[in-house]
Design a protein around this motif. Structure first.
Motif, short mmCIF file in Angstrom:
data_model
loop_
_atom_site.label_atom_id
_atom_site.label_comp_id
_atom_site.label_asym_id
_atom_site.label_seq_id
_atom_site.Cartn_x
_atom_site.Cartn_y
_atom_site.Cartn_z
N ASN A 13 0.86 -1.19 0.00
CA ASN A 13 0.00 0.00 0.00
C ASN A 13 0.90 1.24 0.00
O ASN A 13 2.14 1.12 0.04
CB ASN A 13 -0.98 0.02 1.19
CG ASN A 13 -0.26 -0.11 2.51
OD1 ASN A 13 0.89 0.29 2.66
ND2 ASN A 13 -0.92 -0.68 3.49
N ALA A 57 1.33 3.56 2.27
CA ALA A 57 2.07 3.75 3.52
C ALA A 57 3.36 2.93 3.47
O ALA A 57 4.44 3.40 3.88
CB ALA A 57 1.21 3.33 4.70
N PHE A 110 -1.71 6.62 10.10
CA PHE A 110 -0.62 6.94 9.18
C PHE A 110 -0.26 8.41 9.36
O PHE A 110 -0.97 9.31 8.93
CB PHE A 110 -0.99 6.69 7.71
CG PHE A 110 0.13 7.04 6.75
CD1 PHE A 110 1.15 6.15 6.49
CD2 PHE A 110 0.18 8.29 6.14
CE1 PHE A 110 2.19 6.48 5.63
CE2 PHE A 110 1.22 8.63 5.28
CZ PHE A 110 2.22 7.72 5.03
N VAL A 112 4.76 16.11 0.59
CA VAL A 112 3.61 15.25 0.84
C VAL A 112 2.37 16.02 0.43
O VAL A 112 2.16 17.16 0.86
CB VAL A 112 3.51 14.86 2.34
CG1 VAL A 112 2.26 14.02 2.59
CG2 VAL A 112 4.75 14.10 2.77
N ASP A 118 5.13 12.20 -2.00
CA ASP A 118 4.04 11.29 -1.66
C ASP A 118 2.74 11.96 -2.11
O ASP A 118 2.29 12.92 -1.50
CB ASP A 118 4.02 11.03 -0.15
CG ASP A 118 2.79 10.23 0.28
OD1 ASP A 118 2.14 9.63 -0.59
OD2 ASP A 118 2.50 10.21 1.50
N GLY A 178 -0.26 10.41 -2.50
CA GLY A 178 -1.50 9.87 -1.94
C GLY A 178 -2.38 9.29 -3.03
O GLY A 178 -2.21 8.15 -3.43
N SER A 222 -1.29 5.60 -4.08
CA SER A 222 -2.08 4.39 -3.79
C SER A 222 -2.66 3.80 -5.06
O SER A 222 -2.99 4.53 -6.00
CB SER A 222 -3.25 4.73 -2.87
OG SER A 222 -2.82 5.08 -1.59
#
Ligand SMILES: *Cc1c(COP(=O)(O)O)cnc(C)c1O
Length: 463
Positions: free
Chosen positions: A151, A153, A183, A224, A257, A259, A291
């Protein structure tokens, strides 16, 4: 009381009778005995508490029926399919994205067969399990290579462990987000054994904030995407382009990141624009992770795309072995991605994109049919109406953005909250439970997140 205990049938007697033997033939000796012992111990409890003796203990034919029922229930999967009428398309508690048909078929085939997972059919040499997905992602995002883990994470953890263990990671204070339960970027940093170097302030971070904190211990710069919250007003963040330039001047990588990781431009459908991995890579980001089961609309996975040399380092890290995906997920992911090679067809083929792009006119048609069916079933006790509603993307994507939607609202004529809760309970007791949301003392059944109208109508018929 002792007489009652003595009246209980013995296990042997129940099992050796012809009806008992039928059960043993069907379920096997040990399961039948175990289930029978459960029933007998419940009976002893009833006797001890001077409760009425269960009827099935005096009537053997009922006892066999009960055993048959209990043993059948034992074999039934408890994680049941539900109808998602919450209006949240990617509902983490309801399992996020539904798989495209292509992914379902690929997964089923991979379950039933051996596959060329790590095997090059042409040369007969050993291949890499991420190979098919990596080649597709190169085509779709312009990356050099890709790495797939369980995943997103896990993807973040692998990234940090590989490149920043024992070193510093520079990140804007405004991006130290918590995503869903458990998370949190600072916690993952700690798990990965790196030192978090937060720079800037909650609302404003400048390029100089990053520059002033680079030192010989810095491993990488990180961005992020704060998918699940939004700060407005006096804000400032540094673009990927500027940050990539700064990182590369210091021979450091920039990782992002994302998401959600939508692979196509969502604004073409009137949805808010989400940054795409390909845009991040073009801006100079070295590695981007996202993801598989959010806006991509595929199986649960964490996908890392970017520079080949860095991807190879990720692939060699022992944690990759721990976090790798199996043949079923990898084949489903490949099929999901393959659908993106025909971009105009994605909203037809990908359930998540389909749900997000349905017109309210389409939703209204479904709502009218649902309302009719509910009217038939619930008759005069409830007020049932087709009502404009507001749906959400879910799973932290665009929390402030609401999608125009259509719901059927159901409210008890009595106005009693307990009657409303009784209805909610009976909808949850259907063989495929119906999950809506409660608002303004009504049950809202929002059609935007619905998978199948026919299946829903069949469920309502059970009421
Ligand atoms: C959702 C999300 C994650 C976690 O991804 P999972 O696939 O749920 O593990 C990490 N980072 C960001 C920015 C996210 O939005």
């Amino acid at each position: 009381m002792t007489q009652l205990y003595r009246d209980l049938p013995s296990v042997d007697k129940v099992i050796s009778a012809p009806e008992g033997q039928v059960l043993v033939a069907k379920f096997g000796h040990s399961a039948v005995v175990a289930q029978l012992r459960v029933i007998l111990s419940q009976a002893r409890q009833a006797i001890a508490h001077q409760q009425p003796f269960p009827r099935y203990l005096t009537d053997f034919s009922m006892l066999y029926k009960k055993l048959q029922h209990d043993l059948t229930a034992l074999c039934q999967v408890q994680m049941r399919a539900v109808h998602n009428l919450t209006g949240t398309v990617l509902h983490t508690n309801l399992g996020r994205a539904l798989w495209p048909v292509s992914a379902q078929q690929a997964a089923l085939s991979a379950m039933q067969h051996n596959v060329a997972l790590e095997f090059e059919l042409q040369s007969g040499t050993r291949g890499h399990r991420d190979g098919f997905v990596s080649a597709l992602l190169a085509q779709l995002t312009g990356c050099e290579a890709a790495c797939v883990v369980n995943n997103n994470a896990a993807a973040v953890l692998l990234l940090l462990c590989t490149f920043a263990r024992g070193k510093e990671v520079i990140i804007s204070r405004g991006e130290l987000v918590e995503i869903g339960g458990a998370f949190r970027i600072p916690d993952i940093m700690q798990q990965a054994g790196c030192v978090l170097k937060e720079v800037g302030t909650t609302n404003r971070t400048h390029l100089a904030d990053y520059r002033d904190n680079i030192n010989e211990n810095t491993a990488l710069l990180m961005k992020v995407h704060p998918s699940n919250y939004h700060i407005s007003g006096f804000t400032q963040s540094v673009s990927e382009q500027a940050l990539a330039q700064l990182a590369h001047e210091h021979n450091l990588p920039l990782v992002s990141d994302l998401g959600s990781g939508a692979l196509i431009e969502l604004d073409q459908f009137g949805l808010p624009q989400e940054p795409t991995p390909q845009a991040m890579l073009r801006a100079g980001v070295d590695l981007v992770c996202f993801s598989g089961d959010k806006l991509l609309g595929g199986p649960q996975a964490g996908i890392i795309v970017g520079k080949k040399a860095m991807i190879e380092q990720l692939q060699r890290h022992p944690l990759k072995r721990v976090l790798r995906c199996d043949k079923v997920i990898l084949s489903a992911l490949e099929a999901t991605l393959r659908d993106y090679l025909l971009p105009e067809k994605v909203p037809e083929r990908n359930p998540t994109l389909h749900h997000l792009t349905q017109t309210t006119a389409e939703l209204e048609q479904s709502a009218v049919r649902l309302a009719q069916k509910l009217q038939e079933k619930l008759q005069q006790d409830y007020d049932i109406a087709v009502t404009p509603s507001l749906a959400q993307m879910g799973s932290g994507s665009q929390p402030e953005f609401t999608l125009a939607s259509v719901a059927v609202t159901v409210a008890p004529r009595s106005g009693n909250h307990s009657d409303l809760m009784q209805l909610v309970r009976s909808l949850k007791q259907l063989s495929q439970p119906i999950i809506g949301r409660i608002e303004q003392q009504k049950l809202w059944l929002d059609l935007r997140s619905l998978a199948s109208l026919d299946a829903l109508l069949a469920s309502v018929d059970e009421l």
